[in-house]
Design an enzyme around this catalytic site. Structure first.
Site, PDB file in Angstrom:
ATOM      1  N   CYS A  10       0.870  -1.183   0.000  1.00 27.95           N
ATOM      2  CA  CYS A  10       0.000   0.000   0.000  1.00 27.95           C
ATOM      3  C   CYS A  10       0.904   1.229   0.000  1.00 27.95           C
ATOM      4  CB  CYS A  10      -0.976  -0.024   1.179  1.00 27.95           C
ATOM      5  SG  CYS A  10      -0.187  -0.041   2.810  1.00 27.95           S
ATOM      6  N   ASN A  13       2.353   1.428   4.289  1.00 28.44           N
ATOM      7  CA  ASN A  13       2.714   0.161   4.944  1.00 28.44           C
ATOM      8  C   ASN A  13       2.443   0.192   6.456  1.00 28.44           C
ATOM      9  OD1 ASN A  13       5.655  -1.936   5.485  1.00 28.44           O
ATOM     10  ND2 ASN A  13       3.608  -2.573   4.957  1.00 28.44           N
ATOM     11  N   CYS A  15      -1.221   0.663   7.368  1.00 28.24           N
ATOM     12  CA  CYS A  15      -2.656   0.392   7.507  1.00 28.24           C
ATOM     13  C   CYS A  15      -3.076  -0.835   6.694  1.00 28.24           C
ATOM     14  CB  CYS A  15      -3.480   1.616   7.073  1.00 28.24           C
ATOM     15  SG  CYS A  15      -3.178   3.089   8.070  1.00 28.24           S
ATOM     16  N   ARG A  16      -3.266  -0.655   5.387  1.00 24.62           N
ATOM     17  CA  ARG A  16      -3.871  -1.729   4.584  1.00 24.62           C
ATOM     18  C   ARG A  16      -2.986  -2.955   4.410  1.00 24.62           C
ATOM     19  NH1 ARG A  16      -5.028   2.097  -0.340  1.00 24.62           N
ATOM     20  NH2 ARG A  16      -3.167   3.034   0.590  1.00 24.62           N
ATOM     21  N   SER A  17      -1.737  -2.751   3.996  1.00 23.95           N
ATOM     22  CA  SER A  17      -0.928  -3.942   3.646  1.00 23.95           C
ATOM     23  C   SER A  17      -0.535  -4.799   4.853  1.00 23.95           C
ATOM     24  CB  SER A  17       0.287  -3.568   2.793  1.00 23.95           C
ATOM     25  OG  SER A  17       1.141  -2.666   3.436  1.00 23.95           O
ATOM     26  N   ASP A 125      -7.778   3.807   0.856  1.00 19.91           N
ATOM     27  CA  ASP A 125      -6.867   4.264   1.912  1.00 19.91           C
ATOM     28  C   ASP A 125      -7.685   4.747   3.117  1.00 19.91           C
ATOM     29  OD1 ASP A 125      -4.987   5.497   3.477  1.00 19.91           O
ATOM     30  OD2 ASP A 125      -4.090   6.659   1.850  1.00 19.91           O
TER      31      ASP A 125
HETATM   32  P1  4NP Z   1      -1.718   2.760   4.100  1.00 21.39           P
HETATM   33  O1  4NP Z   1      -2.291   4.134   4.694  1.00 21.39           O
HETATM   34  O2  4NP Z   1      -1.206   3.082   2.711  1.00 21.39           O
HETATM   35  O3  4NP Z   1      -2.920   1.870   4.048  1.00 21.39           O
HETATM   36  O4  4NP Z   1      -0.656   2.292   5.047  1.00 21.39           O
HETATM   37  C1  4NP Z   1      -1.493   5.289   4.771  1.00 21.39           C
HETATM   38  C2  4NP Z   1      -0.642   5.455   5.836  1.00 21.39           C
HETATM   39  C3  4NP Z   1       0.144   6.601   5.936  1.00 21.39           C
HETATM   40  C4  4NP Z   1       0.055   7.564   4.954  1.00 21.39           C
HETATM   41  C5  4NP Z   1      -0.787   7.385   3.867  1.00 21.39           C
HETATM   42  C6  4NP Z   1      -1.571   6.233   3.778  1.00 21.39           C
HETATM   43  N1  4NP Z   1       0.832   8.750   5.057  1.00 21.39           N
HETATM   44  O5  4NP Z   1       0.653   9.654   4.228  1.00 21.39           O
HETATM   45  O6  4NP Z   1       1.678   8.855   5.976  1.00 21.39           O
END
Ligand code: 4NP
Length: 162
Positions: A10, A13, A15-17, A125
């Site tokens: 994602c 790294n 939240c989703r993945s 996201d």
């Molecule tokens: P993820 O979510 O891609 O599902 O891990 C996010 C986590 C952090 C950020 C963006 C999306 N960020 O901008 O820090």
């Protein structure tokens, strides 16, 4: 027989993945094929190197009796020859993965939810969202896990690999 190596990707790294990695391994265990697969996760971005997953991701996993100790890392060039499958959670992830893939990449790059009847479903996201958005991530990656395991079984890849 070499296990099938799967990398969930994602943006951050955190939240989703990491949720997808934990849920997929859980589903693989339930399906009796944990020994045939190896999983990891990574981000296309580099904001959360070494970080534990977002607290809301941990709460969501905990609600289902799951956990993770994954520490954030960024996708590397080596990942494209180490893993058999690299799954982006959304279309931007897939685009970014294809852009950084080296010429000698051997991994197949796909949108994670592209193995079921409904083509091209994204895992949105949840970072700026609510706990409901994290619950939605859990449901989507559960579905994606079942659909990909069904694909592996249907195509004989779980037993013929290696
Ligand atoms: P993820 O979510 O891609 O599902 O891990 C996010 C986590 C952090 C950020 C963006 C999306 N960020 O901008 O820090």
């Amino acid at each position: 027989m070499r296990p099938i190596r799967i990398l969930f990707v994602c943006l951050g790294n955190i939240c989703r993945s990491p949720i997808a990695e934990s849920v997929f391994m859980h589903r693989a265990k339930e399906n009796g094929v944990a020994g045939y697969v190896q999983v990891d996760s990574a981000g296309t971005g580099d904001w959360h190197l070494g970080d534990l997953p977002d607290g809301r991701a941990l709460v969501t996993l905990d609600k289902h009796g799951l956990e993770t100790e994954h520490l954030g890392r960024q996708v590397s060039v080596a990942d494209f020859t180490t893993f058999d499958y690299i799954f982006g959670m959304d279309k931007a992830n897939v685009r970014d993965l294809r852009r950084v893939a080296p010429d000698n990449a051997t991994a197949e790059i796909h949108l994670f939810l592209s193995f079921g009847d409904e083509a091209s479903v994204e895992v949105p996201d949840p970072y700026y969202g609510t706990s409901q958005d994290f619950d939605d991530v859990f449901e989507l990656v559960s579905r994606g896990s079942e659909e990909f395991l069904a694909y592996l079984r249907r195509t004989g890849k779980l037993v013929t690999n290696g």
